[in-house]
Design an enzyme around this catalytic site. Structure first.
Site, PDB file in Angstrom:
ATOM      1  CE  LYS A 106      -4.524   0.684   0.389  1.00  0.00           C
ATOM      2  NZ  LYS A 106      -5.557  -0.295   0.017  1.00  0.00           N
ATOM      3  N   GLY A 218     -20.459   6.782   3.162  1.00  0.00           N
ATOM      4  CA  GLY A 218     -19.549   7.210   2.110  1.00  0.00           C
ATOM      5  C   GLY A 218     -20.243   7.161   0.762  1.00  0.00           C
ATOM      6  N   GLY A 220     -18.229   7.493  -2.193  1.00  0.00           N
ATOM      7  CA  GLY A 220     -17.100   7.454  -3.130  1.00  0.00           C
ATOM      8  C   GLY A 220     -17.266   6.291  -4.087  1.00  0.00           C
ATOM      9  CG  ASN A 221     -14.658   3.502  -7.207  1.00  0.00           C
ATOM     10  OD1 ASN A 221     -14.268   2.414  -6.809  1.00  0.00           O
ATOM     11  ND2 ASN A 221     -15.030   3.708  -8.446  1.00  0.00           N
TER      12      ASN A 221
HETATM   13  N1  GLU Z   1      -7.191   0.007  -3.453  1.00  0.00           N
HETATM   14  C1  GLU Z   1      -7.963  -1.169  -3.678  1.00  0.00           C
HETATM   15  C2  GLU Z   1      -8.029  -2.024  -2.416  1.00  0.00           C
HETATM   16  O1  GLU Z   1      -7.902  -1.561  -1.307  1.00  0.00           O
HETATM   17  C3  GLU Z   1      -7.498  -1.931  -4.906  1.00  0.00           C
HETATM   18  C4  GLU Z   1      -6.048  -2.298  -4.925  1.00  0.00           C
HETATM   19  C5  GLU Z   1      -5.546  -2.802  -6.274  1.00  0.00           C
HETATM   20  O2  GLU Z   1      -6.309  -2.821  -7.209  1.00  0.00           O
HETATM   21  O3  GLU Z   1      -4.372  -3.142  -6.314  1.00  0.00           O
HETATM   22  O4  GLU Z   1      -8.309  -3.187  -2.488  1.00  0.00           O
END
Ligand code: GLU
Length: 427
Positions: A106, A218, A220-221
């Protein structure tokens, strides 16, 4: 909210409990409870007003035993290294639970895109990638969008990587726009994926989705597409909360007859803030930001940030609630989780519920490697199959051993990652 809340401690506490249940040896515990590699760095940016501002960035690689590290990059003013550590850890478990050949990672930048021009955001993205370019790559670590980042940010990062490395490397990042190496369905994937698991959970519980109501945190997306598919399935969403950056607080928007997804989208900005005045004109009742949690609904979908359901507010959840689907990462603290378990509320844990995003990122990699892209229906069908079988495996284990869904999901993931680390001879 508990200001002392530390998401990484929470991730470690969750891990320790399952490590004990799985009877893991000491070396495996020490290895899996911390990230394998961390990068903390500065990103100096020339701002539009001529000053230079120094932003703080992180990329944390939790575990790569099952494949390249994988996970999004968040832009958030309250980002901390421990939040990114926790999110990287949860990514490892997330990729393992859906059984895709990827590890966990991350990234984060302490910044607030609400107050940054597009040029300044581009400079942060390029600066971020310049620092980590030698430590990421299609076969090493593959970033993606997350809170307050999107396809445009990903393209800037990819472009910077390609300039440094000399060549075209679309596999360095996922969540790219369609036509730039992105996959159809990636935008919908996390929210839709969450709803596939809700559909399966309700089927197993013998509840008809058409007779249910839901409240979302939320807009959001994740939440947007979860609401969209939930409505298509015939469910009735009655409440959604969202952050209002101007007022520095959140509000809940309520419509007993059912939120209308398209009308809400038409009055929402790119950060997911719903225009209050226009919502009132459309017949929405506006209440405090916490009201989403106390609604008399069947389903709660926390799809914002971590630490939202905690010891102080868990008892405000209505007795009517039967199911919680964690669209966000880490929305429920371990203390609150115990209460929900005791109350027999069916839990779809975060790293299972919101795994649709990274699963579609994996499909994006597969399509990119073939340089052949599937139609949207095919992507969504594959996503549905992957989410449904991951859900079913967790549900079967929970049922067979009479354990909580979160524990069952953790057992599957941690066993897979421990096994991969052992087979490699790492531990
Ligand atoms: N950010 C998204 C998650 O928390 C997707 C991560 C990704 O596609 O690598 O799962």
């Amino acid at each position: 909210m508990d200001s002392k809340f530390n998401p990484f401690k929470m991730a470690q506490q969750q891990f320790d409990e399952i490590a004990e249940k799985l009877n893991l040896d000491e070396a495996t515990r020490s290895f899996l409870r911390v990230p394998m590699k961390e990068m903390h760095f500065t990103i100096p940016v020339k701002m539009d007003d001529g000053t230079t501002k120094v932003f703080q960035g992180f990329r944390i690689q939790h575990n790569s035993a099952r494949g390249p590290n994988k996970g999004g990059i968040r832009f958030h003013p309250q980002e901390t290294v421990d939040t990114v550590r926790a999110l990287a850890t949860w990514m490892t478990w997330k990729c393992a639970v859906v059984d895709i050949p990827l590890g966990g990672g991350k990234g984060g930048v302490i910044c607030d895109p609400h107050n940054l021009s597009m040029r300044e955001q581009e400079a942060i993205c390029r600066g971020f990638m310049r620092v980590i370019a030698r430590d990421v790559g299609p076969l090493v670590d593959v970033p993606a969008p997350d809170v307050m980042t999107n396809g445009q940010h990903m393209v800037w990062m990819m472009d910077e990587y390609e300039k440094i490395m000399g060549g075209k490397f679309p596999g360095v990042i996922t969540g790219k726009p369609v036509g730039m190496g992105g996959s159809l369905g990636r935008t919908e994937a996390t929210g839709y994926g969450a709803m596939y698991t809700v559909r399966e959970a309700l089927n197993n519980l013998g509840i008809d989705i058409k007779n249910t109501t839901a409240s979302f945190q939320g807009f959001g997306n994740v939440s947007q597409y979860a609401i969209d598919l939930y409505t298509q399935y015939g469910g009735k969403p009655v409440c959604v909360s969202c952050w209002d950056d101007k007022d520095k607080k959140s509000y809940s928007f309520i419509k007993e007859s059912g939120l209308v997804f398209k009308e809400l989208m038409a009055i929402t900005d790119k950060f997911g803030t719903i225009d209050k005045a226009k919502a009132v004109e459309l017949g929405y009742k506006i209440e405090d930001g916490n009201a989403w949690l106390t609604q008399d609904v069947d389903i709660l979908v926390p799809a914002a940030l971590e630490n939202q359901i905690h010891a102080e507010n868990v008892n405000t959840i209505s007795p009517k609630v039967k199911l919680i689907a964690e669209g966000a990462n880490g929305p429920t603290t371990p203390e609150a989780d115990k209460v929900l378990h005791e109350r027999n509320i069916f839990m779809i844990p975060d790293f299972l519920c919101n795994a649709g995003g990274v699963t579609c990122s994996y499909f994006e990699q597969v399509q990119g490697n073939m340089n052949y892209f599937w139609p949207k229906e095919e992507v969504l069908e594959k996503l549905d199959n992957a989410m449904t079988s991951a859900f079913q495996a967790v549900y079967d284990l929970a049922k067979r051993k009479n354990i909580y869904m979160r524990d069952a999901a953790y057992m599957i993931s941690i066993s897979r990652v421990a096994e991969a680390s052992k087979v490699r001879g790492w531990i």
